[in-house]
Design a protein around this motif. Structure first.
Motif, PDB file in Angstrom:
ATOM      1  N   ILE A  40       0.877  -1.171   0.000  1.00 16.20           N
ATOM      2  CA  ILE A  40       0.000   0.000   0.000  1.00 16.20           C
ATOM      3  C   ILE A  40       0.917   1.223   0.000  1.00 16.20           C
ATOM      4  N   PRO A  41       1.125   1.824  -1.192  1.00 13.28           N
ATOM      5  CA  PRO A  41       2.146   2.879  -1.312  1.00 13.28           C
ATOM      6  C   PRO A  41       1.674   4.264  -0.877  1.00 13.28           C
ATOM      7  N   TYR A  42       2.632   5.036  -0.409  1.00 12.15           N
ATOM      8  CA  TYR A  42       2.413   6.429  -0.018  1.00 12.15           C
ATOM      9  C   TYR A  42       3.591   7.238  -0.553  1.00 12.15           C
ATOM     10  N   ILE A  43       3.318   8.273  -1.312  1.00  9.09           N
ATOM     11  CA  ILE A  43       4.368   9.157  -1.806  1.00  9.09           C
ATOM     12  C   ILE A  43       4.478  10.329  -0.842  1.00  9.09           C
ATOM     13  N   TRP A  44       5.661  10.488  -0.288  1.00 10.15           N
ATOM     14  CA  TRP A  44       5.922  11.553   0.677  1.00 10.15           C
ATOM     15  C   TRP A  44       6.895  12.549   0.055  1.00 10.15           C
ATOM     16  N   GLN A  45       6.440  13.768  -0.138  1.00  6.39           N
ATOM     17  CA  GLN A  45       7.284  14.813  -0.700  1.00  6.39           C
ATOM     18  C   GLN A  45       7.602  15.844   0.360  1.00  6.39           C
ATOM     19  N   ASP A  46       8.900  16.134   0.484  1.00  3.83           N
ATOM     20  CA  ASP A  46       9.342  17.164   1.415  1.00  3.83           C
ATOM     21  C   ASP A  46      10.574  17.824   0.800  1.00  3.83           C
ATOM     22  N   THR A  47      10.384  19.014   0.283  1.00  6.87           N
ATOM     23  CA  THR A  47      11.453  19.699  -0.447  1.00  6.87           C
ATOM     24  C   THR A  47      12.531  20.290   0.454  1.00  6.87           C
ATOM     25  N   SER A  48      12.418  20.103   1.748  1.00  9.87           N
ATOM     26  CA  SER A  48      13.468  20.591   2.642  1.00  9.87           C
ATOM     27  C   SER A  48      14.664  19.635   2.670  1.00  9.87           C
ATOM     28  N   TYR A  49      14.521  18.443   2.114  1.00 11.21           N
ATOM     29  CA  TYR A  49      15.610  17.465   2.108  1.00 11.21           C
ATOM     30  C   TYR A  49      16.451  17.586   0.846  1.00 11.21           C
ATOM     31  N   ASP A  50      17.772  17.730   1.034  1.00  7.83           N
ATOM     32  CA  ASP A  50      18.690  17.709  -0.101  1.00  7.83           C
ATOM     33  C   ASP A  50      19.778  16.658   0.110  1.00  7.83           C
ATOM     34  N   ASP A  51      19.604  15.812   1.118  1.00  5.90           N
ATOM     35  CA  ASP A  51      20.528  14.723   1.424  1.00  5.90           C
ATOM     36  C   ASP A  51      19.744  13.405   1.416  1.00  5.90           C
ATOM     37  N   ALA A  52      20.144  12.473   0.552  1.00  7.49           N
ATOM     38  CA  ALA A  52      19.407  11.224   0.383  1.00  7.49           C
ATOM     39  C   ALA A  52      19.395  10.371   1.652  1.00  7.49           C
ATOM     40  N   THR A  53      20.492  10.374   2.391  1.00  2.57           N
ATOM     41  CA  THR A  53      20.558   9.572   3.615  1.00  2.57           C
ATOM     42  C   THR A  53      19.582  10.087   4.665  1.00  2.57           C
ATOM     43  N   ALA A  54      19.552  11.375   4.870  1.00  2.00           N
ATOM     44  CA  ALA A  54      18.615  11.968   5.836  1.00  2.00           C
ATOM     45  C   ALA A  54      17.176  11.731   5.398  1.00  2.00           C
ATOM     46  N   LEU A  55      16.922  11.846   4.105  1.00  2.00           N
ATOM     47  CA  LEU A  55      15.579  11.605   3.569  1.00  2.00           C
ATOM     48  C   LEU A  55      15.158  10.165   3.844  1.00  2.00           C
ATOM     49  N   MET A  56      16.066   9.209   3.602  1.00  2.66           N
ATOM     50  CA  MET A  56      15.746   7.806   3.823  1.00  2.66           C
ATOM     51  C   MET A  56      15.510   7.508   5.305  1.00  2.66           C
ATOM     52  N   GLU A  57      16.349   8.037   6.165  1.00  5.86           N
ATOM     53  CA  GLU A  57      16.192   7.793   7.606  1.00  5.86           C
ATOM     54  C   GLU A  57      14.869   8.338   8.127  1.00  5.86           C
ATOM     55  N   ASP A  58      14.532   9.557   7.732  1.00  7.96           N
ATOM     56  CA  ASP A  58      13.286  10.152   8.203  1.00  7.96           C
ATOM     57  C   ASP A  58      12.064   9.479   7.579  1.00  7.96           C
ATOM     58  N   ALA A  59      12.190   9.028   6.347  1.00 10.19           N
ATOM     59  CA  ALA A  59      11.090   8.306   5.702  1.00 10.19           C
ATOM     60  C   ALA A  59      10.825   6.983   6.424  1.00 10.19           C
TER      61      ALA A  59
END
Length: 78
Positions: A40-59
């Motif tokens: 069951i997919p959810y697309i989460w967009q947050d343009t404050s992230y410019d670092d893939a590692t931080a984006l993955m951890e918070d996701a």
């Protein structure tokens, strides 16, 4: 299409369409099947992230909460 109040897959998208593929074995999503094996997919967009590692951890943290159903129902069948 059925409605679910929870998600088992998150697809995070950051600034300038940043994806997590570079830090997640080429996958653009994270799964959490703690309550259901359905995807069951959810697309989460947050343009404050410019670092893939931080984006993955918070996701991953966000999906921990999103993967838990908010409502449950019981019924007696006689």
């Amino acid at each position: 299409m059925p409605f679910y109040d929870f998600y088992t897959r998150i697809i995070p998208v950051g600034k300038d369409n940043l994806k997590i593929t570079s830090v997640n074995d080429g996958k653009e999503y994270i799964d959490n099947f703690q309550f259901s094996k359905k995807i069951i997919p959810y697309i989460w967009q947050d343009t404050s992230y410019d670092d893939a590692t931080a984006l993955m951890e918070d996701a991953a943290e966000k999906l921990k909460d999103l993967s838990i159903p908010k409502k449950s129902y019981t019924a007696d069948i006689t």
